[in-house]
Design an enzyme around this catalytic site. Structure first.
Site, PDB file in Angstrom:
ATOM      1  CG  ASP A  33      -0.249  -0.082   2.520  1.00 24.97           C
ATOM      2  OD1 ASP A  33       1.002  -0.037   2.530  1.00 24.97           O
ATOM      3  OD2 ASP A  33      -0.931  -0.205   3.558  1.00 24.97           O
ATOM      4  CG  ASP A  43      16.633  -4.895   0.282  1.00 26.85           C
ATOM      5  OD1 ASP A  43      17.093  -6.018   0.582  1.00 26.85           O
ATOM      6  OD2 ASP A  43      15.549  -4.486   0.718  1.00 26.85           O
ATOM      7  CG  ASN A  44      16.976  -3.422   4.357  1.00 34.20           C
ATOM      8  OD1 ASN A  44      16.445  -2.610   3.604  1.00 34.20           O
ATOM      9  ND2 ASN A  44      16.304  -4.380   4.956  1.00 34.20           N
TER      10      ASN A  44
HETATM   11  P1  AMP Z   1      12.039  -3.249   3.840  1.00 34.89           P
HETATM   12  O1  AMP Z   1      11.544  -4.466   4.511  1.00 34.89           O
HETATM   13  O2  AMP Z   1      11.553  -1.974   4.441  1.00 34.89           O
HETATM   14  O3  AMP Z   1      13.518  -3.231   3.646  1.00 34.89           O
HETATM   15  O4  AMP Z   1      11.379  -3.283   2.375  1.00 34.89           O
HETATM   16  C1  AMP Z   1      11.646  -4.265   1.419  1.00 34.89           C
HETATM   17  C2  AMP Z   1      10.950  -3.899   0.134  1.00 34.89           C
HETATM   18  O5  AMP Z   1       9.534  -3.929   0.297  1.00 34.89           O
HETATM   19  C3  AMP Z   1      11.265  -2.516  -0.393  1.00 34.89           C
HETATM   20  O6  AMP Z   1      11.274  -2.566  -1.796  1.00 34.89           O
HETATM   21  C4  AMP Z   1      10.109  -1.678   0.114  1.00 34.89           C
HETATM   22  O7  AMP Z   1       9.892  -0.533  -0.667  1.00 34.89           O
HETATM   23  C5  AMP Z   1       8.958  -2.670  -0.026  1.00 34.89           C
HETATM   24  N1  AMP Z   1       7.863  -2.380   0.914  1.00 34.89           N
HETATM   25  C6  AMP Z   1       7.849  -2.583   2.241  1.00 34.89           C
HETATM   26  N2  AMP Z   1       6.676  -2.211   2.779  1.00 34.89           N
HETATM   27  C7  AMP Z   1       5.909  -1.743   1.762  1.00 34.89           C
HETATM   28  C8  AMP Z   1       4.582  -1.197   1.654  1.00 34.89           C
HETATM   29  N3  AMP Z   1       3.802  -1.058   2.724  1.00 34.89           N
HETATM   30  N4  AMP Z   1       4.154  -0.850   0.430  1.00 34.89           N
HETATM   31  C9  AMP Z   1       4.923  -0.982  -0.657  1.00 34.89           C
HETATM   32  N5  AMP Z   1       6.160  -1.485  -0.628  1.00 34.89           N
HETATM   33  C10 AMP Z   1       6.670  -1.857   0.559  1.00 34.89           C
HETATM   34 MG    MG Z   2      14.580  -1.682   3.059  1.00 38.50          MG
END
Ligand code: AMP
Ligand code: MG
Length: 499
Positions: A126, A257-258
């Site tokens: 979202d 990616d982190n």
């Molecule tokens: P993260 O777990 O924050 O490192 O995110 C991993 C991937 O999932 C990244 O590409 C984020 O942009 C995507 N992502 C995480 N949460 C959402 C969300 N609520 N809506 C869209 N993309 C998300």
């Molecule tokens: Mg991330």
């Protein structure tokens, strides 16, 4: 509404120099943005000139409703290995880079939103974020910064007034994040996975110019410069992970990616500070295998750097990328020894040892036995070091109270006293207190603060944030903030990645 005036203008080097690396996108509309937090000191440091604005104006700006001069919102493309499995397309699914500002030291810094609505990279998500997760990133980032650890920082948190739907409906919010850059290992992987080596080279050149301008060997395509980039990123990561390990921080989602190539801690999700010392500690409920457990962090960083190195091979040797493997291996093989050296130097300081080079093996053994004692008796990691500092100038009681009765520490303390016998006791204690924090973000206090904030009461959050700003100065009235969580809390504590 009167248009807010800022004294700066956004720069857009990423947008201008890396044309294939993003998709332009506007933040979602938000009906009733309300400012939850504004980091005035960071705004001042960045020279934003926004401090005098009314909170409604700040809420408009930091929810993306009002775009400041020069802003060009864009979603960055990146890929990434998540828990070891490769996703060729991730990207900013809920974040947008607004632009760049030059900080007081001249370095460019990104200003980005998180939770500002869907983008082409949202993959069914979202694009939103919840108040709790936003304030969690705000709080832990500030705590890390005040502990002296490189990190992205929060500039603002704005409530959207709308609900986001997770396991249950939660109040929504948008975080404004300041970062040295948002270039990740996964940004390199995005183009490498598509064999678009010109773009990988473009990115590497941009990264060098932005983070490592001292790498000026030869012309743009000199292969040595890419080895130098890998070396620089690797050294920053070694220092960062050493810092994490020394303070007991567990990132929780060290996916490629982190991992930012700037060497800043980025993307606070299911992270935590360890309480009772356990090398196996892991807090993320989705990390079933313990891949990102405390003790694994150095090896995982090296693994991630190896993924970065793979993307650089064709830049180092265009005709024979395989032939470049020994060159990058030499750098990657240095990572763990370099990390260990930095960790040891930091740990010697935490132990109050002067002349740290006099007997390295003796010091290593002293440290190993100290950590073994903490592990064996499940002692609180933060308090153990801090009370050891108190023991240095004669107050043994508080330290002993952390261990079971029965003179368990006597032998080890005798060895430590012998090692520090030539030093002034009060100086040793003082120096130890400067590197062993008394206040860390205790998990139960963080959760309590976020729960209250989600219900509209920001007082516990602000109280905790204020304490964490000066983590090394003990104040007797704040003992609550230094006390570990009740055992029942930690037994069931997990943070969730569904942020
Ligand atoms: P993260 O777990 O924050 O490192 O995110 C991993 C991937 O999932 C990244 O590409 C984020 O942009 C995507 N992502 C995480 N949460 C959402 C969300 N609520 N809506 C869209 N993309 C998300
Ligand atoms: Mg991330």
């Amino acid at each position: 509404m009167q248009e807010p005036t800022a004294t700066f203008r956004f720069g857009n080097s990423y947008a201008e120099e890396l044309l294939d690396f993003y998709v332009e996108c506007d933040p979602m509309a938000v009906q009733e943005p309300e400012l939850l937090q504004f980091n005035t000191s960071l705004a001042t440091e960045l020279g934003l000139g926004l401090e005098a604005l009314a909170s409604q104006d700040l809420a408009q700006i930091f929810s993306g409703q009002t775009l400041l001069d020069g802003s060009r919102p864009l979603a960055q493309a990146y890929a990434g290995h998540q828990f070891g499995g490769f996703s060729p397309q991730l990207g900013d699914g809920r974040g947008l880079l607004l632009g760049e500002v030059a900080g007081s030291n001249g370095d460019r810094r990104d200003i980005a939103l998180k939770g500002s609505g869907p983008t082409v990279f949202s993959r069914g998500g979202d694009g939103k974020a919840a108040v709790g997760a936003v304030l969690r990133e705000y709080l832990i980032g500030e705590a890390m910064h005040c502990l002296g650890i490189p990190t992205t920082r929060a500039l603002a948190a704005v409530a959207t007034g709308e609900l986001v739907y997770r396991e249950r409906p939660l109040p929504g919010a948008i975080l404004t994040r300041v970062a040295a850059s948002h270039i990740r290992v996964g940004t390199f992987q995005f183009f490498a996975a598509r064999q678009r080596w010109d773009q990988v080279r473009q990115l590497a050149n941009y990264a060098i110019e932005r983070h490592d301008p001292q790498i000026s060997t030869g012309h743009d395509n000199d292969p040595e410069r890419y080895l130098a980039l890998l070396q620089a990123v690797s050294e920053r990561q070694a220092a960062l992970i050493a810092n994490w390990m020394l303070v007991g921080f567990i990132h929780g989602v060290m996916n490629t990616d982190n991992m930012a190539i700037s060497g800043e801690t980025i993307d606070y999700g299911p992270c935590a500070f360890m309480e009772s010392f356990s090398p196996e500690a892991v807090f993320s409920s989705i990390d079933q295998q313990g891949r990102y457990a405390y003790k694994n962090q150095p090896q995982i960083a090296q693994w991630n750097l190896t993924r970065l190195a793979e993307t650089l091979l064709p830049l180092i040797d265009e005709d024979d990328p395989e032939g470049a493997v020994p060159k990058v291996e030499a750098i990657l093989n240095d990572f763990i020894p370099h990390y260990e050296e930095l960790w040891l130097a930091g740990a010697q300081k935490k132990l109050g040892l002067e002349n740290p080079t006099s007997d390295i093996d003796g010091d290593k053994l002293l440290l190993k036995d100290w950590l073994n004692l903490l592990e064996l008796h499940s002692v609180d990691y933060t308090l153990a070091w801090r009370r050891l500092a108190d023991a240095a100038d004669g107050n043994l009681q508080a330290l002993e109270a952390l261990f079971p009765a029965g003179n368990i520490l006597a032998d080890w303390l005798a060895r430590w006293h012998q090692r520090t016998a030539q030093q002034s006791a009060s100086d040793t204690a003082e120096r130890m207190r400067l590197v062993n924090p008394i206040y860390i973000p205790r998990n139960h206090l963080v959760e309590e603060a976020l729960d209250s904030a989600s219900e509209g009461d920001l007082q516990p959050f602000e109280g905790l944030l204020a304490v964490l700003k000066t983590p090394f100065a003990e104040r007797p009235t704040l003992s609550r903030y230094a006390t570990p969580a009740p055992k029942e809390f930690m037994d069931q504590y997990e943070t969730f990645c569904g942020t």
